[in-house]
Design a protein around this motif. Structure first.
Motif, PDB file in Angstrom:
ATOM      1  N   ASP A   1      -5.394   2.486   9.722  1.00 55.97           N
ATOM      2  CA  ASP A   1      -5.803   0.614   9.569  1.00 55.97           C
ATOM      3  C   ASP A   1      -7.706   1.027   9.685  1.00 55.97           C
ATOM      4  O   ASP A   1      -8.396   0.102  10.608  1.00 55.97           O
ATOM      5  N   ASP A   2      -8.335   2.849   9.800  1.00 57.72           N
ATOM      6  CA  ASP A   2      -9.658   2.984  10.189  1.00 57.72           C
ATOM      7  C   ASP A   2      -9.620   4.244   8.547  1.00 57.72           C
ATOM      8  O   ASP A   2     -10.190   4.915   8.847  1.00 57.72           O
ATOM      9  N   GLY A   3      -9.543   3.231   7.285  1.00 50.48           N
ATOM     10  CA  GLY A   3      -9.647   4.346   6.352  1.00 50.48           C
ATOM     11  C   GLY A   3      -9.370   5.182   6.051  1.00 50.48           C
ATOM     12  O   GLY A   3      -9.462   5.959   5.758  1.00 50.48           O
ATOM     13  N   TYR A   4      -7.639   5.458   6.405  1.00 46.64           N
ATOM     14  CA  TYR A   4      -7.595   6.635   6.937  1.00 46.64           C
ATOM     15  C   TYR A   4      -8.075   7.930   7.077  1.00 46.64           C
ATOM     16  O   TYR A   4      -8.227   8.795   6.044  1.00 46.64           O
ATOM     17  N   ARG A   5      -8.730   7.419   8.108  1.00 49.42           N
ATOM     18  CA  ARG A   5      -9.914   8.956   8.868  1.00 49.42           C
ATOM     19  C   ARG A   5      -8.434   9.391   8.920  1.00 49.42           C
ATOM     20  O   ARG A   5      -8.010   9.352   9.688  1.00 49.42           O
TER      21      ARG A   5
ATOM     22  N   GLU B   1       0.873  -0.895   0.035  1.00 47.30           N
ATOM     23  CA  GLU B   1      -0.334  -0.179   0.050  1.00 47.30           C
ATOM     24  C   GLU B   1       1.159   1.306  -0.046  1.00 47.30           C
ATOM     25  O   GLU B   1       2.368   1.174   0.815  1.00 47.30           O
TER      26      GLU B   1
ATOM     27  N   LYS C   1      -7.925   2.843  -3.046  1.00 46.13           N
ATOM     28  CA  LYS C   1      -8.600   2.971  -2.035  1.00 46.13           C
ATOM     29  C   LYS C   1      -9.113   3.808  -0.300  1.00 46.13           C
ATOM     30  O   LYS C   1     -10.165   3.518  -0.153  1.00 46.13           O
ATOM     31  N   ALA C   2      -7.871   4.953  -0.673  1.00 44.75           N
ATOM     32  CA  ALA C   2      -8.843   6.156  -0.183  1.00 44.75           C
ATOM     33  C   ALA C   2      -7.362   7.563  -0.511  1.00 44.75           C
ATOM     34  O   ALA C   2      -7.414   7.153  -0.907  1.00 44.75           O
ATOM     35  N   THR C   3      -9.147   8.844  -0.537  1.00 42.51           N
ATOM     36  CA  THR C   3      -8.358   9.422  -0.975  1.00 42.51           C
ATOM     37  C   THR C   3      -8.293  10.476   0.793  1.00 42.51           C
ATOM     38  O   THR C   3      -9.125  10.778   0.934  1.00 42.51           O
TER      39      THR C   3
ATOM     40  N   ASN D   1      -4.134   0.517  -3.957  1.00 44.59           N
ATOM     41  CA  ASN D   1      -3.141  -1.157  -3.438  1.00 44.59           C
ATOM     42  C   ASN D   1      -2.238  -1.698  -4.669  1.00 44.59           C
ATOM     43  O   ASN D   1      -2.578  -1.265  -5.895  1.00 44.59           O
TER      44      ASN D   1
ATOM     45  N   GLU E   1      -6.005   0.049  -7.488  1.00 46.94           N
ATOM     46  CA  GLU E   1      -7.265  -0.163  -6.783  1.00 46.94           C
ATOM     47  C   GLU E   1      -6.611   1.170  -6.027  1.00 46.94           C
ATOM     48  O   GLU E   1      -6.180   1.551  -5.089  1.00 46.94           O
TER      49      GLU E   1
ATOM     50  N   TRP F   1      -3.093  10.857  10.597  1.00 46.38           N
ATOM     51  CA  TRP F   1      -4.751   9.703   9.839  1.00 46.38           C
ATOM     52  C   TRP F   1      -4.488   8.518  10.375  1.00 46.38           C
ATOM     53  O   TRP F   1      -3.283   7.268  10.270  1.00 46.38           O
TER      54      TRP F   1
END
Length: 359
Positions: free
Chosen positions: A140-144, A73, A96-98, A89, A94, A137
C-alpha cells in the motif's frame, strides 16, 4: 497553478474513485505465465475453463504470480534465481512497480500477500551466507521494501498463508544457489529441507523435517486446504532408481503423512513434482510431474491413488469446481474431469497455475 481549494478537491475525488477489483479485469479464476510462438512472454488471466481473458507482456520468462486479495493487481516473479518481480495492473496492463532484490539477495519465484493485502512476502536467498529470507514489501506504499526475517532454512521456494491466519508456510527446499552459477545446486550432499511455519513478524512456530534418509528430497511446492492442512511436493536429488514419496500432507504439530503410488508407477514421475493442489472440496490432492508427463490424483483421507492423466510437460495444476484444472508446456490446458474439452494451442504454459481468491 494548483490552488489550495483545487488540491483538496482533487484529493477528495481521488479518495472517492472506485478501486479496480478483479471483476473489472473480467473476473479471472487463475493466473499463469506463458511463452508465445514468437519467443516473447506474457502473464495471462484465465477463466474457469483455463481460457485467456487478458494478457500482459513480461520482459522474460515468468515462474509464479501472487494475486492481490482485493485489487486487480498481480506480482509476476521471474524464473528463479531472479532479482526482479513486476507489479501489474491487470485491467490496464500498466506496470505499477518493479521489485528489485536487495544487494546479495535473489528471489525464488514465489510470494504471498497478507490477509488485508497491505504487505507482500517474498521468498529470497541471502546468497553470500547461504540462508533463506522472507522479504517484506509495503504493497500500500508503492511496494517499498520494509524488512525481512529468516525463512527457517535454506532455499525457500514456495510460501503460502494459512487460511484466515497470519501464519506463513514456507517450503525450504534445502538447496543453496548463487546468481553467478545460475541454477547450479551448490550443496546437495549436505542439504536439509524443511517445511517451516512462521508468523508475519518472523516468529518461528513449527518446523517439519523429513527422515534423515530423505534429506535429498527438496520440499519445493505447497498447497493449502481450507482447514489448514498443507500439501507439499518434493524434488528428489538422489538416485532415480530409489525415489522416496514425493507428496506429503502436514499440519502444525503433527508428523507428516507421505503419499505414493505403487513402486512401478511412482518411478515414472522421475523424482520431480512441479506443483501441487487440493481439489475444491479438499477431498483430493494432485501433483503435476512434468518430467514424467503425468498428473496424479490421490485421496486426501486414505492416501490411495485415484487417477492419472498422461499429458506431455504438465506442470500447472489448481482446484476447480469440478476438481482440478491444468496447464502444460506443450500448450494443453483444461479440466481434468472433462478430457474432451482439453484445449491445445501454441502457448507454452510455464510452471504454475495460480488460483485467485473467490474463483
Amino acid at each position: 497553478m494548483t490552488t489550495r481549494r483545487s488540491f483538496f478537491a482533487g484529493a477528495a475525488a481521488l479518495s472517492l474513485a472506485p478501486k479496480l477489483t478483479w471483476a473489472d479485469a473480467g473476473s479471472p479464476n487463475y493466473l499463469s505465465a506463458a511463452r508465445l510462438p514468437d519467443d516473447t512472454f506474457r502473464l495471462f488471466g484465465l477463466d474457469r475453463d483455463v481460457q485467456p481473458l487478458f494478457s500482459i507482456p513480461l520482459p522474460a520468462r515468468g515462474h509464479a504470480a501472487a494475486a492481490h486479495p482485493e485489487r486487480a493487481e498481480a506480482v509476476a516473479f521471474a524464473r528463479r534465481p531472479g532479482t526482479f518481480a513486476l507489479v501489474l495492473n491487470c485491467v490496464s496492463g500498466e506496470l505499477k512497480a518493479t521489485l528489485k532484490a536487495p544487494a546479495e539477495r535473489h528471489f525464488y519465484g514465489h510470494g504471498v500477500f497478507s490477509r488485508d493485502g497491505s504487505r507482500l512476502f517474498t521468498t529470497e536467498n541471502a546468497y553470500q551466507i547461504g540462508e533463506g529470507r522472507i522479504g517484506i514489501w509495503a504493497a500500500d506504499d508503492g511496494y517499498r521494501r520494509v524488512g525481512e526475517f529468516p525463512s527457517g532454512g535454506i532455499g525457500p521456494h514456495d510460501v503460502l498463508r494459512l487460511p484466515g491466519t497470519d501464519i506463513l508456510a514456507v517450503a525450504n527446499g534445502g538447496i543453496d544457489t548463487h546468481p553467478e552459477t545460475g541454477r547450479e545446486k551448490l550443496n546437495i550432499p549436505s542439504m536439509q529441507p524443511n517445511l517451516s511455519y512462521v508468523t508475519e513478524t518472523g516468529e518461528q512456530l513449527d518446523r517439519m523435517e523429513l527422515p534423515p534418509e530423505m534429506h535429498k528430497s527438496s520440499i519445493r511446492h505447497l498447497a493449502l486446504r481450507h482447514d489448514g492442512l498443507v500439501a507439499f511436493g518434493c524434488q528428489w536429488q538422489g538416485d532415480l532408481l530409489d525415489v522416496p514419496p514425493l507428496l506429503g500432507l502436514h499440519r502444525i504439530g503433527m508428523e507428516p503423512n507421505l503419499l505414493a503410488q505403487a513402486p512401478e508407477a511412482h518411478l515414472k514421475l522421475n523424482g520431480y513434482v512441479g506443483s501441487v493442489a487440493f481439489s475444491n472440496r479438499g477431498d483430493q490432492v494432485a501433483i503435476a510431474a512434468p518430467r514424467g508427463n503425468q498428473l496424479v490424483v490421490f485421496d486426501a483421507a486414505s492416501g490411495s491413488h485415484v487417477r492419472t492423466l498422461d499429458e506431455t510437460d504438465v506442470c500447472g495444476v489448481a482446484s476447480s469446481k469440478s476438481g482440478f484444472v491444468f496447464t502444460a508446456g506443450s500448450g494443453s490446458s483444461g479440466q481434468l474431469s472433462d478430457p474432451k474439452r482439453v484445449a491445445r494451442n501454441r502457448l507454452a504454459w510455464d510452471n504454475h497455475l495460480v488460483g485467485i481468491d473467490g474463483a
